[in-house]
Design a protein around this motif. Structure first.
Motif, PDB file in Angstrom:
ATOM      1  N   THR A  19      -4.779   2.436 -10.145  1.00  0.00           N
ATOM      2  CA  THR A  19      -5.051   1.011 -10.302  1.00  0.00           C
ATOM      3  C   THR A  19      -6.197   0.787 -11.271  1.00  0.00           C
ATOM      4  N   CYS A  40      -4.429  10.842  -1.208  1.00  0.00           N
ATOM      5  CA  CYS A  40      -3.341  10.047  -1.791  1.00  0.00           C
ATOM      6  C   CYS A  40      -3.763   8.601  -2.032  1.00  0.00           C
ATOM      7  N   GLY A  97      -3.899   6.702  -5.703  1.00  0.00           N
ATOM      8  CA  GLY A  97      -3.325   5.389  -5.987  1.00  0.00           C
ATOM      9  C   GLY A  97      -4.362   4.408  -6.488  1.00  0.00           C
ATOM     10  N   PHE A 145      -3.038   0.064  -2.850  1.00  0.00           N
ATOM     11  CA  PHE A 145      -3.855   1.251  -2.608  1.00  0.00           C
ATOM     12  C   PHE A 145      -5.339   0.902  -2.556  1.00  0.00           C
TER      13      PHE A 145
END
Length: 379
Positions: A60, A52, A56, A16
């Motif tokens: 992280t 989105c 993500g 991501f």
């Protein structure tokens, strides 16, 4: 060879992050402004992809913050996570407030949404989930009350007092007041962090004995100081690399939020809820996991620390910028929102007045949170 074996896991974990960097390079290279150059449906499709990808990427960030937490011990881990989230939150609000239509209420609405999500939604969900699995849970009362000791006065000063000041009309502060209050709040928060990480560190680590469980904070054992330093450097680098694309994409997401609220005639508070949900998603998941693992102290540290960092760091930073730029910000909470705010502070105080938590307390917090969501659409 060991490093090569870890490459697939490293790549999947940072997928991501790479996606966010790729999206930003594409948008920046084409000078595309989503809210202007695209029609409504393609614009929101692009915004969904960006949202989105940012979610993500923020998870992280949470992963690397958790790594640093294991290497640096508590409360440094949750502190790094809350500071990382504060950076993202400030970046998003800077774009949404000072770009486009210059929404003067976005700071207040986002901070209010953050308090509702963390003090009601996430604390309530954590208490219900933890109580369902473990019946009753305990935490360090003095540490939790230390958070609340700052949260309550800062909330009242920054979100209620502007309704009563005489220097300006409406729920605002003058530039001098904004600069003074911003600097004062940051100073108080820095002093709190110093005390939290040095002299009173034990208040934020659960060390309690009862008939069933023994809670003792044991520092992790590291094989060597060299490997530990390498691991800390790697996690810190990953944290920075994951945060930067989120900050860069904030401008594009802010354009879509401002334009979408205007075109769809949606409640303005909905934009604040979207921003707060995006930023708080990893912290909320961490708090939920900690509660279900019977680590209620960590869950409380995350929820209360996030609320405190927002009101004591995010708001003052925005006040300093607004004061220096001579921009008016609507700060005072008005109408029914003030009642929900008082109910939240009072309920949180009652919940934290005991070291033992149950599902019943969580249900009350969730009731207030659902009321907040309902009144966004039916004010």
């Amino acid at each position: 060879m060991n490093y090569l074996r870890k490459l697939p896991a490293i790549f999947s974990r940072n997928a991501f992050v790479l996606l966010c960097w790729g999206i930003w390079l594409g948008l920046h290279g084409s000078n595309l402004i989503l809210s202007v150059n695209l029609s409504l449906v393609p614009m929101f499709a692009a915004a969904l992809v960006i949202f989105c990808a940012m979610i993500g990427c923020i998870f992280t960030v949470n992963h690397y913050a958790d790594q640093l937490a294991e290497l640096l011990d508590e409360p440094f881990g949750t502190l790094l996570l809350t500071l990382s989230v504060a950076i993202i939150e400030v970046s998003l609000m800077l774009v949404v407030i000072f770009e486009g239509d210059k929404n003067p209420s976005m700071l207040r609405d986002t901070v209010y949404a953050t308090l509702m999500i963390m003090l009601n939604g996430m604390i309530g969900l954590s208490l219900v989930a933890g109580g369902w699995r473990h019946f009753e849970q305990t935490f360090n009362l003095r540490g939790a009350m230390s958070f609340l000791h700052l949260i309550v006065p800062l909330v009242l000063i920054l979100l209620v007092m502007p309704n009563s000041t005489l220097s300006t009309g409406g729920p605002t502060l003058s530039p001098v007041q904004e600069i003074f209050m911003g600097g004062l709040c940051i100073l108080v928060y820095v002093l709190f962090l110093v005390m939290q990480t040095t002299r009173h560190k034990a208040l934020f680590v659960h060390q309690h004995v009862d008939n069933e469980h023994l809670y003792i904070s044991v520092p992790p054992q590291h094989s060597s100081s060299y490997k530990r330093r390498i691991a800390i450097a790697g996690a810190a680098l990953g944290l920075v690399v994951a945060i930067v694309p989120v900050v860069l994409l904030a401008e594009y997401l802010g354009d879509v939020i401002n334009h979408g609220i205007e075109v769809l005639h949606a409640p303005v508070d909905l934009a604040a809820l979207i921003i707060a949900s995006l930023v708080l998603a990893p912290e909320g998941l961490s708090a939920y996991r900690a509660a279900t693992a019977n680590h209620m102290q960590k869950a409380m540290n995350i929820c209360l620390g996030s609320a405190l960092s927002t009101i004591a760091l995010t708001v003052p930073c925005m006040l300093l910028v607004a004061g220096l730029q001579n921009i008016d910000l609507n700060l005072g909470v008005i109408g029914g929102s003030s009642t929900l705010l008082y109910a939240t502070l009072l309920t949180t105080l009652i919940t934290l007045s005991s070291e033992r938590t149950t599902m019943l307390q969580g249900n009350v917090h969730l009731m207030i949170f659902l009321s907040y969501l309902f009144f966004i659409f039916y004010p």
